[in-house]
Design a protein around this motif. Structure first.
Motif, PDB file in Angstrom:
ATOM      1  N   SER A  99       0.814  -1.213   0.000  1.00  0.00           N
ATOM      2  CA  SER A  99       0.000   0.000   0.000  1.00  0.00           C
ATOM      3  C   SER A  99       0.851   1.269   0.000  1.00  0.00           C
ATOM      4  N   LEU A 100       2.008   1.235   0.676  1.00  0.00           N
ATOM      5  CA  LEU A 100       2.790   2.470   0.772  1.00  0.00           C
ATOM      6  C   LEU A 100       4.087   2.443  -0.018  1.00  0.00           C
ATOM      7  N   ASN A 128       3.785   1.368  -3.808  1.00  0.00           N
ATOM      8  CA  ASN A 128       2.477   1.808  -4.270  1.00  0.00           C
ATOM      9  C   ASN A 128       2.367   1.604  -5.788  1.00  0.00           C
ATOM     10  N   THR A 159     -10.617  -1.138  -5.076  1.00  0.00           N
ATOM     11  CA  THR A 159     -10.160  -1.968  -3.968  1.00  0.00           C
ATOM     12  C   THR A 159     -10.971  -3.250  -3.894  1.00  0.00           C
ATOM     13  N   THR A 203      -3.072  -3.387  -2.181  1.00  0.00           N
ATOM     14  CA  THR A 203      -2.847  -2.648  -3.418  1.00  0.00           C
ATOM     15  C   THR A 203      -4.001  -1.693  -3.687  1.00  0.00           C
ATOM     16  N   GLY A 253      -3.701   1.261  -1.419  1.00  0.00           N
ATOM     17  CA  GLY A 253      -2.668   2.166  -1.921  1.00  0.00           C
ATOM     18  C   GLY A 253      -3.166   3.001  -3.087  1.00  0.00           C
ATOM     19  N   ALA A 266      -3.564   7.100  -3.184  1.00  0.00           N
ATOM     20  CA  ALA A 266      -2.900   7.941  -4.180  1.00  0.00           C
ATOM     21  C   ALA A 266      -3.915   8.795  -4.937  1.00  0.00           C
ATOM     22  N   PHE A 308       6.624   9.608  -1.495  1.00  0.00           N
ATOM     23  CA  PHE A 308       6.364   8.222  -1.092  1.00  0.00           C
ATOM     24  C   PHE A 308       7.650   7.428  -0.922  1.00  0.00           C
TER      25      PHE A 308
END
Lengths: 192, 208
Positions: free
Chosen positions: A11-12, A15, A45, A139, A142, A146, A183
């Motif tokens: 997620s981070l 990303n 998601t 994912t 993330g 974004a 990021f």
């Protein structure tokens, strides 16, 4: 512990939008309003989690078992298209309000390269079933993060005086470049 | 060139439009993922461009050939399957003949399946036109795309490593801009190139 690592990493740190450049089309196309961006993020998601849950058994129990892994691209894209179609039909029946909110975003997800990319990375990294589902969900989170941040920035930019050639997509990409730099700071969260 | 309304002219026009007027990904903002992802060197950019050109050519030919037999309701699904098969061919070819390139491009070769340029051209052109114009359209757009990727690749490789096609161009005095190789550099170069293309075409429009 490994599951938490996968979650944070997908997620981070890695990303999908900002380091693998997957899902740029909706990222640029649907990020002009925060509300739309949020709906798109949630729908994506949802589909990503389901995609991970569906393509892992297809790959492991059908493609590998019958020794035809080279068919993975065809199999995955059909699975994703069918999945999006099913989700759309189900939501239309069960919750018309949600269906209206998601609107045209659902069918667009089929051509979101992040969803196919997710299935490919999942195979490439040898995740097991639980890890794959976490990976799919993370994912999606993330991606939502974004696109939501980008839409916030773009709403503010409405009032800025941007030189003409830079207006539109150009400035969006340049902002994305700065977000990608920011990021990179998360890379310290996990070693290796 | 209004007097040149003959057949050759329109074919030439289908080819030429991909090189500037509709050049992807700068004018048609499609296929952005590979544009950003694989352009950290000229070589990868060209390889990706040629792989896309191959798939686009194949899909335009096949889709244009079957366009009268596919029911409109299922056309997208049918096109996607055709494209996925062509991509599988391209992927296996790269893996067999050019293993290092295949390794460098990684999952971005299979991702040609969802490259919107290919489905976009199928929808916008191949399903409405005969085979020969579809071939010209594919060649034009494919070459335009390859050129764009090579341009992106050369800017990023030059500034990021001080080299082009692994040849050291800038001397040892040059301090590489690492950021150009990173994702941030990809977004930055792409955004600036779009602005440049916008600027040139607005200048042209004023001049005309």
């Amino acid at each position: 512990m490994k599951l938490i690592m996968i979650f944070i990493s997908a997620s981070l740190i890695n990303n999908f939008v900002l380091t693998y450049f997957l899902g740029i089309c909706p990222f640029v196309g649907v990020s002009n309003k925060t509300e739309n961006a949020l709906n798109m993020g949630l729908a994506t998601t949802f589909v990503m989690t389901l995609t991970a849950a569906a393509t892992w058994p297809i790959y492991t129990y059908i493609l590998v078992k019958f020794n035809v892994p080279f068919l993975e691209y065809v199999a995955f894209i059909i699975a994703i298209a069918a999945l999006v179609q099913l989700v759309e039909m189900y939501i239309r029946k069960s919750s018309p309000a949600l269906y209206r909110a998601l609107g045209i975003y659902l069918p667009l997800i089929t051509t979101n390269c992040a969803v196919l990319g997710l299935a490919l990375f999942m195979v490439l990294r040898d995740y097991n079933y639980i890890e794959s589902i976490i990976f799919g969900f993370a994912t999606g989170v993330g991606f939502t993060l974004a696109i939501l941040m980008m839409s916030g920035i773009r709403e503010e930019l409405e009032f800025a005086d941007i030189p003409k050639p830079f207006q539109g997509i150009s400035i969006t990409l340049i902002i994305a470049s700065m977000m990608a730099l920011a990021f990179m700071g998360f890379a310290g969260l996990i070693r290796g | 060139m209004a007097e040149n309304n003959g057949n050759t002219y329109s074919l030439w026009h289908e080819f030429k439009k991909g090189l500037w007027q509709d050049i992807p990904p700068f004018r048609l903002v499609l296929g952005t993922c590979p544009t950003l992802a694989v352009t950290n060197s000229v070589k990868n950019g060209i390889a990706m461009g040629l792989a896309t050109l191959f798939v686009l050519l194949g899909s335009n030919i096949i889709i244009s050939a079957v366009r009268k037999y596919v029911a409109p309701q299922v056309r997208i699904a049918a096109y996607v399957v055709i494209i996925a098969l062509l991509v599988t061919v391209a992927d296996m070819f790269l893996a067999a003949k050019f293993p290092p390139i295949s390794k460098a491009l990684g999952p971005y070769v299979p991702l040609i399946v969802v490259n919107c340029i290919i489905l976009g051209r199928a929808e916008a052109f191949a399903q409405k036109n005969p085979i020969i114009p579809s071939i010209m359209d594919a060649l034009g757009i494919g070459l335009g795309f390859t050129m764009s990727l090579a341009t992106m690749g050369s800017i990023r490789e030059l500034l990021g490593f001080g080299s082009i096609l692994q040849f050291k161009v800038l001397g040892s005095w040059f301090e590489p801009w690492i950021v150009m190789i990173l994702p941030a550099g990809a977004f930055l170069v792409f955004g600036s190139l779009i602005a440049l293309v916008n600027y040139i075409s607005s200048r042209k429009a004023e001049g005309a």
